[in-house]
Design a protein around this motif. Structure first.
Motif, short mmCIF file in Angstrom:
data_model
loop_
_atom_site.label_atom_id
_atom_site.label_comp_id
_atom_site.label_asym_id
_atom_site.label_seq_id
_atom_site.Cartn_x
_atom_site.Cartn_y
_atom_site.Cartn_z
N ASP A 50 68.42 56.48 82.44
CA ASP A 50 67.31 55.98 81.62
C ASP A 50 67.79 55.22 80.37
O ASP A 50 66.98 54.86 79.52
CB ASP A 50 66.42 57.15 81.17
CG ASP A 50 65.73 57.83 82.36
OD1 ASP A 50 65.43 57.11 83.34
OD2 ASP A 50 65.53 59.06 82.31
N THR A 51 69.08 55.00 80.28
CA THR A 51 69.63 54.31 79.11
C THR A 51 69.13 52.87 79.03
O THR A 51 69.21 52.12 80.01
CB THR A 51 71.18 54.30 79.15
OG1 THR A 51 71.66 55.63 79.25
CG2 THR A 51 71.75 53.64 77.90
N LYS A 52 68.59 52.49 77.89
CA LYS A 52 68.10 51.13 77.69
C LYS A 52 69.13 50.26 76.96
O LYS A 52 69.16 49.05 77.14
CB LYS A 52 66.80 51.15 76.89
CG LYS A 52 65.63 51.79 77.63
CD LYS A 52 65.29 51.04 78.90
CE LYS A 52 64.11 51.66 79.62
NZ LYS A 52 63.83 50.95 80.90
N ASP A 53 69.97 50.90 76.13
CA ASP A 53 70.99 50.17 75.39
C ASP A 53 72.35 50.49 76.00
O ASP A 53 72.92 51.56 75.78
CB ASP A 53 70.96 50.59 73.91
CG ASP A 53 71.88 49.74 73.04
OD1 ASP A 53 72.71 48.99 73.61
OD2 ASP A 53 71.79 49.83 71.81
N SER B 43 79.12 55.67 77.50
CA SER B 43 80.50 56.09 77.23
C SER B 43 81.47 55.04 77.78
O SER B 43 81.11 54.23 78.65
CB SER B 43 80.77 57.44 77.89
OG SER B 43 80.75 57.30 79.31
N THR B 44 82.69 55.06 77.29
CA THR B 44 83.71 54.13 77.77
C THR B 44 83.93 54.30 79.27
O THR B 44 84.11 53.33 80.00
CB THR B 44 85.04 54.36 77.02
OG1 THR B 44 84.82 54.14 75.62
CG2 THR B 44 86.12 53.40 77.52
N MET C 138 81.04 34.26 80.02
CA MET C 138 80.04 34.61 79.02
C MET C 138 80.39 35.96 78.39
O MET C 138 81.17 36.74 78.94
CB MET C 138 78.64 34.66 79.62
CG MET C 138 78.42 35.73 80.65
SD MET C 138 76.72 35.67 81.31
CE MET C 138 76.72 37.12 82.36
N SER C 139 79.83 36.19 77.22
CA SER C 139 80.08 37.44 76.51
C SER C 139 78.79 38.24 76.40
O SER C 139 77.71 37.74 76.75
CB SER C 139 80.63 37.16 75.10
OG SER C 139 79.61 36.66 74.27
N THR C 140 78.89 39.45 75.90
CA THR C 140 77.70 40.27 75.73
C THR C 140 76.75 39.65 74.72
O THR C 140 75.56 39.97 74.70
CB THR C 140 78.08 41.69 75.26
OG1 THR C 140 78.98 41.60 74.15
CG2 THR C 140 78.75 42.48 76.37
N LEU D 133 69.44 41.55 77.12
CA LEU D 133 69.50 42.33 78.36
C LEU D 133 70.31 43.60 78.16
O LEU D 133 69.97 44.66 78.69
CB LEU D 133 70.14 41.48 79.46
CG LEU D 133 70.20 42.10 80.87
CD1 LEU D 133 68.80 42.37 81.40
CD2 LEU D 133 70.97 41.20 81.82
N VAL D 134 71.38 43.51 77.36
CA VAL D 134 72.26 44.66 77.14
C VAL D 134 71.57 45.73 76.31
O VAL D 134 71.68 46.92 76.59
CB VAL D 134 73.57 44.22 76.44
CG1 VAL D 134 74.38 45.44 75.99
CG2 VAL D 134 74.40 43.36 77.38
#
Length: 208
Positions: free
Chosen positions: A77-80, A85-86, A132-134, A140-141
């Motif tokens: 459910d993570t939106k960000d 975690s790495t 492209m980068s984040t 979106l990220v």
């Protein structure tokens, strides 16, 4: 006379209805979807050109779908995504790399001077297809919706397996030529036929 104009009106409606379908351009549609998720405009043309040379088999499709489901399990459910975690981030990068290989792309991740993740996709000849980068996909990220990417993936598969993908030569990633002109010619022909039929009907009515 009313019947004549009614027939002409119906003919015109049919022509323009068919025109709306015929004018649909797979290149333009996919370009818009790629731009919407943050793919830089300078690389959109390269991505589409690569897909024009690529077809995606049923086994490849199923393999990527499985990877998407694995990604779904990781993200939850993570939106960000920046808060993952790495370990989870590395797992997602591995899945993306695997999916890229399925369509002939070598995908590598790195960090730029600003500390942002950068992804570079190259073809089998080493040519850069996408970079492209984040920062490019910040929205979106930080407000992630996997369904958006699933929809884009489905569009990519549909486009890659479309027998009439259109042709163009990208310059700096921009599209310089889109789909073939066959659709436009067909619509013009239909319009001419409808117009000719209308003229014939009117002529017979007037000169009978």
């Amino acid at each position: 006379m009313k019947k004549i104009f009614k027939s002409l009106l119906i003919s015109m409606v049919m022509v323009f209805t068919m025109a709306a379908t015929t004018f649909a351009n797979p290149v333009t549609d996919l370009r818009d979807e790629l731009l919407a998720i943050g793919v830089p405009s300078t690389y959109v043309g390269n991505v589409i050109e690569h897909l024009q040379k690529t077809s995606i088999s049923d086994s490849q499709y199923k393999s990527i779908k499985k990877d998407i489901e694995k990604a779904r399990d990781i993200i939850g459910d993570t939106k960000d995504l920046s808060k993952l975690s790495t370990k989870d981030k590395n797992s997602l990068q591995h899945l993306a790399t695997k999916a890229g290989k399925s369509i002939g792309l070598n995908i590598k991740f790195s960090k730029n001077a600003s500390g942002r993740t950068v992804v570079v996709a190259t073809d089998k000849n080493g040519a850069t297809i996408l970079k492209m980068s984040t920062a490019d996909i910040q929205g979106l990220v930080t407000n992630f919706n996997l369904e958006i990417l699933v929809n884009v993936f489905e569009s990519i598969v549909e486009f890659a397996n479309n027998p009439d993908k259109g042709n163009f030569t990208p310059i700096g990633g921009e599209l310089t030529q889109t789909a073939t002109g066959y659709g436009n010619t067909m619509v013009l022909g239909l319009a001419m036929i409808a117009g000719a039929c209308g003229i014939v009907v009117i002529s017979k009515k007037q000169f009978a």
